[in-house]
Write a protein that holds these residues in place. Structure first.
Motif, PDB file in Angstrom:
ATOM      1  N   PHE A  63      62.177  41.968  35.375  1.00 56.88           N
ATOM      2  CA  PHE A  63      62.123  43.402  35.665  1.00 56.88           C
ATOM      3  C   PHE A  63      61.022  43.696  36.680  1.00 56.88           C
ATOM      4  N   GLU A  64      59.867  43.081  36.506  1.00 51.55           N
ATOM      5  CA  GLU A  64      58.763  43.304  37.449  1.00 51.55           C
ATOM      6  C   GLU A  64      59.150  42.825  38.846  1.00 51.55           C
ATOM      7  N   ALA A  65      59.887  41.727  38.939  1.00 49.67           N
ATOM      8  CA  ALA A  65      60.368  41.245  40.241  1.00 49.67           C
ATOM      9  C   ALA A  65      61.334  42.260  40.854  1.00 49.67           C
ATOM     10  N   HIS A  66      62.159  42.882  40.024  1.00 46.04           N
ATOM     11  CA  HIS A  66      63.081  43.934  40.479  1.00 46.04           C
ATOM     12  C   HIS A  66      62.301  45.073  41.135  1.00 46.04           C
ATOM     13  N   ARG A  67      61.189  45.440  40.543  1.00 45.66           N
ATOM     14  CA  ARG A  67      60.377  46.547  41.068  1.00 45.66           C
ATOM     15  C   ARG A  67      59.700  46.210  42.391  1.00 45.66           C
ATOM     16  N   GLU A  68      59.701  44.937  42.763  1.00 52.41           N
ATOM     17  CA  GLU A  68      59.075  44.500  44.017  1.00 52.41           C
ATOM     18  C   GLU A  68      60.082  44.347  45.160  1.00 52.41           C
ATOM     19  N   THR A  69      61.353  44.614  44.902  1.00 54.50           N
ATOM     20  CA  THR A  69      62.366  44.425  45.945  1.00 54.50           C
ATOM     21  C   THR A  69      62.314  45.549  46.983  1.00 54.50           C
ATOM     22  N   ASP A  70      62.818  45.232  48.160  1.00 52.42           N
ATOM     23  CA  ASP A  70      62.896  46.242  49.228  1.00 52.42           C
ATOM     24  C   ASP A  70      63.814  47.394  48.832  1.00 52.42           C
ATOM     25  N   HIS A  71      64.923  47.083  48.164  1.00 57.40           N
ATOM     26  CA  HIS A  71      65.840  48.158  47.793  1.00 57.40           C
ATOM     27  C   HIS A  71      65.244  49.082  46.736  1.00 57.40           C
ATOM     28  N   PHE A  72      64.405  48.570  45.838  1.00 56.47           N
ATOM     29  CA  PHE A  72      63.720  49.436  44.877  1.00 56.47           C
ATOM     30  C   PHE A  72      62.755  50.361  45.612  1.00 56.47           C
ATOM     31  N   ALA A  73      62.007  49.798  46.559  1.00 58.47           N
ATOM     32  CA  ALA A  73      61.057  50.612  47.326  1.00 58.47           C
ATOM     33  C   ALA A  73      61.769  51.714  48.104  1.00 58.47           C
ATOM     34  N   LEU A  77      61.744  54.381  44.837  1.00 58.27           N
ATOM     35  CA  LEU A  77      60.450  54.990  45.171  1.00 58.27           C
ATOM     36  C   LEU A  77      60.544  55.982  46.319  1.00 58.27           C
ATOM     37  N   GLY A  78      61.345  55.661  47.332  1.00 64.59           N
ATOM     38  CA  GLY A  78      61.404  56.503  48.522  1.00 64.59           C
ATOM     39  C   GLY A  78      62.378  57.657  48.460  1.00 64.59           C
ATOM     40  N   THR A  79      63.464  57.506  47.700  1.00 63.51           N
ATOM     41  CA  THR A  79      64.499  58.541  47.673  1.00 63.51           C
ATOM     42  C   THR A  79      64.578  59.259  46.335  1.00 63.51           C
ATOM     43  N   VAL A  80      64.762  58.505  45.246  1.00 66.77           N
ATOM     44  CA  VAL A  80      65.036  59.121  43.950  1.00 66.77           C
ATOM     45  C   VAL A  80      63.799  59.788  43.340  1.00 66.77           C
ATOM     46  N   LEU A  81      62.712  59.033  43.167  1.00 65.93           N
ATOM     47  CA  LEU A  81      61.553  59.583  42.449  1.00 65.93           C
ATOM     48  C   LEU A  81      61.018  60.885  43.038  1.00 65.93           C
ATOM     49  N   PRO A  82      60.935  61.033  44.354  1.00 63.87           N
ATOM     50  CA  PRO A  82      60.423  62.310  44.885  1.00 63.87           C
ATOM     51  C   PRO A  82      61.299  63.524  44.534  1.00 63.87           C
ATOM     52  N   LEU A  83      62.556  63.297  44.198  1.00 61.88           N
ATOM     53  CA  LEU A  83      63.461  64.403  43.894  1.00 61.88           C
ATOM     54  C   LEU A  83      63.550  64.729  42.406  1.00 61.88           C
ATOM     55  N   LEU A  84      62.934  63.909  41.558  1.00 60.47           N
ATOM     56  CA  LEU A  84      63.063  64.122  40.116  1.00 60.47           C
ATOM     57  C   LEU A  84      62.142  65.224  39.609  1.00 60.47           C
ATOM     58  N   THR A  85      62.677  65.988  38.670  1.00 56.52           N
ATOM     59  CA  THR A  85      61.875  67.008  37.986  1.00 56.52           C
ATOM     60  C   THR A  85      61.452  66.502  36.612  1.00 56.52           C
TER      61      THR A  85
END
Length: 107
Positions: A63-73, A77-85
Motif C-alpha cells: 500500500f505504501e508503494a502504491h502511495r508513491e506512484t506517479d498516478h497516485f500523485a 493528490l493532485g486532482t481528487v483530494l483538493p476537491l473533497l469536502t
C-alpha cells in the motif's frame, strides 16, 4: 496477510464528474502494481458526490508503494483530494486462521 483500505470520499456534486473520472483512471492503473490484489471504486446510490473505494494489497508495504506512484500523485493528490469536502480512510488486515488479530503498525 492482506492489507485492506476502505476510503469514503465526498465532494461537491458540481465536482463529482472530475472526481469520478480521476477514480476511474486510477482503477485502470492500480491493478498493474505488483502488490495490488483489488481496487474497486463505487459511487454511493442517491448521494451525488459520494464515493467508496475498496483496495487490497499483499501487505502494508505494498500500500505504501502504491502511495508513491506517479498516478497516485497526479490523480489522487493532485486532482481528487483538493476537491473533497470530507474523507475517511479505514485500514484493515486479514484475520489469521485462528481468528486472532495480527499486529498492525500504528499510523
Amino acid at each position: 496477510m492482506a492489507f485492506a483500505v476502505v476510503a469514503q470520499y465526498r465532494c461537491d456534486p458540481a465536482d463529482a464528474d472530475t472526481v469520478r473520472d480521476a477514480l476511474v483512471r486510477m482503477r485502470a492503473l492500480v491493478p498493474s502494481e505488483p502488490a495490488n490484489l483489488a481496487y474497486e471504486v463505487h459511487a454511493e446510490v442517491d448521494r451525488p458526490g459520494s464515493f467508496v473505494l475498496y483496495e487490497r494489497y499483499t501487505d502494508r508495504a505494498g500500500f505504501e508503494a502504491h502511495r508513491e506512484t506517479d498516478h497516485f500523485a497526479e490523480l489522487i493528490l493532485g486532482t481528487v483530494l483538493p476537491l473533497l469536502t470530507e474523507r475517511t480512510v479505514t485500514f484493515a488486515r486479514t484475520l489469521d486462521d485462528a481468528g486472532g488479530q495480527n499486529s498492525l503498525p500504528q499510523q
